[in-house]
Enzyme design. Structure first.
Site, short mmCIF file in Angstrom:
data_model
loop_
_atom_site.label_atom_id
_atom_site.label_comp_id
_atom_site.label_asym_id
_atom_site.label_seq_id
_atom_site.Cartn_x
_atom_site.Cartn_y
_atom_site.Cartn_z
N LYS A 160 0.81 -1.22 0.00
CA LYS A 160 0.00 0.00 0.00
C LYS A 160 0.85 1.27 0.00
O LYS A 160 0.43 2.32 -0.51
CB LYS A 160 -0.96 0.00 1.19
CG LYS A 160 -1.80 -1.25 1.31
CD LYS A 160 -2.51 -1.62 0.03
CE LYS A 160 -3.29 -2.91 0.17
NZ LYS A 160 -3.79 -3.43 -1.11
N GLU A 187 -2.35 7.28 7.92
CA GLU A 187 -3.08 8.01 6.89
C GLU A 187 -4.21 8.77 7.57
O GLU A 187 -4.83 8.26 8.51
CB GLU A 187 -3.65 6.98 5.89
CG GLU A 187 -4.19 7.55 4.61
CD GLU A 187 -4.55 6.42 3.65
OE1 GLU A 187 -3.70 6.08 2.80
OE2 GLU A 187 -5.65 5.86 3.75
N ARG A 221 -7.05 -7.45 -9.06
CA ARG A 221 -7.75 -8.72 -9.24
C ARG A 221 -9.21 -8.43 -9.56
O ARG A 221 -9.64 -7.28 -9.61
CB ARG A 221 -7.67 -9.54 -7.96
CG ARG A 221 -8.17 -8.77 -6.73
CD ARG A 221 -8.30 -9.64 -5.51
NE ARG A 221 -8.51 -8.88 -4.29
CZ ARG A 221 -9.66 -8.37 -3.88
NH1 ARG A 221 -10.74 -8.52 -4.63
NH2 ARG A 221 -9.76 -7.71 -2.74
N HIS A 249 -14.78 -2.54 8.03
CA HIS A 249 -14.10 -2.09 6.81
C HIS A 249 -14.29 -3.07 5.65
O HIS A 249 -13.57 -2.99 4.65
CB HIS A 249 -12.60 -1.87 7.06
CG HIS A 249 -12.30 -0.93 8.17
ND1 HIS A 249 -12.60 0.41 8.11
CD2 HIS A 249 -11.73 -1.14 9.39
CE1 HIS A 249 -12.22 1.00 9.24
NE2 HIS A 249 -11.71 0.08 10.02
#
Length: 464
Positions: free
Chosen positions: A116, A202, A300, A237
């Site tokens: 990430k 973040e 994907r 999430h």
């Protein structure tokens, strides 16, 4: 076209891939663990190979066992589906080294987007902004540095596992005093789930919306964006209801359409920059007023790809196979336009009243609404199937479409009402989320398109 394809997955996605292969006249090979020996995806296949005991690390995550099965059966290509090995660079390279075609992105793209932190850098290089955050990984032990970074970024923040996906290894921190524990928890979770203990910070957007863009790219330089999906109905999430197009207010009108087109261009720039091939999803996070930031790339097929297929009239699995075989994206794919609206509800063996806790058990009775046309049922179970603790407790996806969003909502609600699902666990009747899904569809926030990623868990608390 490939003479034979092995499907390196299980459950509903293995069944879904097999259907497309059979329509294209391609024999399929299934792999299975001992827990899935009599599963529908095994019976659908032309050949099936046992690859190990029930735990995924000993079966579906065994690169050696999957490749051995492909060699044993003469499969010339492997489709990884989603989850499991689908985004593992090491698996992709091992498949290629074995002289077998990996139906998915190149290893370099999996490397760029599987991390990430690297993905944030890729986006920034092409002028697409991620949320403010750290420029590199943070050690879970370096609390002092992490605290300074959190103060610079501004609370609330997300602590995220660098190798994470599917909402795994993420925690919201609103109080700096809770940062050390979050760092340790996310690092441990990342190491356990992905073999990667690195974390980063973040900025967390309050009341965020989760928007993603479906892309297709071939080996000849063609890249197309097939609309956006709204995936903000989530718990832990992880998504449970998805729809396309997004009903977000900031996508309405001429200004909204311009914002949508700009988002598509951003998504295409990101995947072009790494020579991406196949199907993929570029994910974004948006504030209520429409400020949008890059989140990550899922390299994907997505669980929710069905809603895109219903609106755009394109079989994404077929396109994955054709691209992997070296074909160009057809003119009708490059020029496709979305029509109408589609919504998907994921049916889970879980209890919304108990924080969506999984509910293993045996499916004693199962009746679906009549599928066809504007209603699609994607499942890998049947009456008598066991929902085991070894795998994700998703039972099915029910996907409805209509000329309008209201029509799609009504059709999906009717399909859920016509579904009978009796699950019996070790201690008696076990819960599913069927009733909760209907509560979502009729809620004021959902009907108005003004829901965010906090909506589902708040609704579950309200309905307890």
């Amino acid at each position: 076209m490939f003479a034979k394809i092995l499907i390196a997955n299980r459950g509903e996605i293995a069944c879904r891939i097999a259907r497309t292969c059979k329509r294209l006249g391609i024999p399929v090979v299934a792999v299975y663990s001992d827990a899935d020996a009599n599963a529908p995806h095994v019976r659908m296949a032309d050949e099936a190979v046992r690859i190990g005991p029930p735990p995924v690390k000993d079966s579906y995550l065994s690169i050696e066992a999957v490749i051995a099965a492909a060699k044993q059966t003469g499969a010339r290509a492997i489709h990884p589906g989603y989850g499991l090995l689908s985004e593992k660079e090491a698996f992709c390279r091992a498949v290629n080294d074995a002289g077998i075609v990996f139906i998915g992105p190149r290893p370099e793209a999996l490397d760029a987007f599987g991390d990430k932190i690297k993905a944030r850098e890729v986006a920034k290089r092409v002028g697409v902004s991620p949320p403010p955050g750290t420029d590199g990984p943070i050690s879970a032990d370096d609390v002092e540095f992490a605290t300074r970074e959190a103060e610079r970024i501004g609370l609330p923040i997300l602590v995220k596992a660098a190798g994470g996906g599917g909402g795994i290894g993420m925690q919201i921190v609103e109080d700096l005093g809770k940062l050390p524990r979050a760092l340790t928890a996310c690092s441990d979770r990342g190491k356990s789930a992905f073999g990667d203990a690195r974390v980063y910070l973040e900025r967390y957007m309050r009341a965020p919306k989760h928007i993603e863009v479906q892309i297709l790219a071939d080996t000849h330089g063609n890249v197309v964006a097939l609309g956006e999906r709204e995936c903000s109905v989530q718990r832990r999430h992880q998504k449970i209801v998805e729809e396309t197009p997004s009903p977000a207010p900031f996508f309405q009108g001429e200004a909204g359409e311009a914002k949508r087109k700009d988002l598509f261009e951003q998504a295409k720039r990101i995947v072009r920059s790494v020579g991406y091939v196949g199907a993929g999803t570029v994910e974004f996070v948006a504030s209520g007023d429409g400020e949008i930031f890059f989140l990550e790339v899922n390299a994907r097929l997505q669980v929710e790809h069905c809603v895109t297929e219903m609106v755009w009239g394109i079989d994404l699995v077929e396109q994955q196979i054709r691209v992997a075989a070296g074909e160009r994206l057809a003119p009708e794919v490059l020029a496709a336009e979305g029509r109408g609206h589609s919504i998907e509800a994921r049916v889970y063996a879980e209890d919304p009243a108990k924080k969506f806790a999984p509910q293993p058990g045996r499916i004693e009775k199962l009746v679906w609404a009549p599928a066809g046309g504007d209603l699609r049922i994607e499942t890998g179970v049947e009456e008598g199937s066991e929902v085991t603790p070894f795998y994700d407790p998703m039972i099915a996806k029910i996907v409805a479409s209509g000329r309008s969003r209201a029509e799609a909502i009504a059709r999906l609600d009717e399909a859920l009402a016509q579904t009978t699902l009796d699950l019996v666990g070790p201690a008696g009747p076990a819960a599913t989320n069927l009733r909760f899904l209907r509560q979502v569809l009729v809620s004021e926030a959902f009907v108005g398109g003004r829901y965010d990623t906090l909506f589902a868990e708040a609704l579950a608390k309200e309905k307890r």
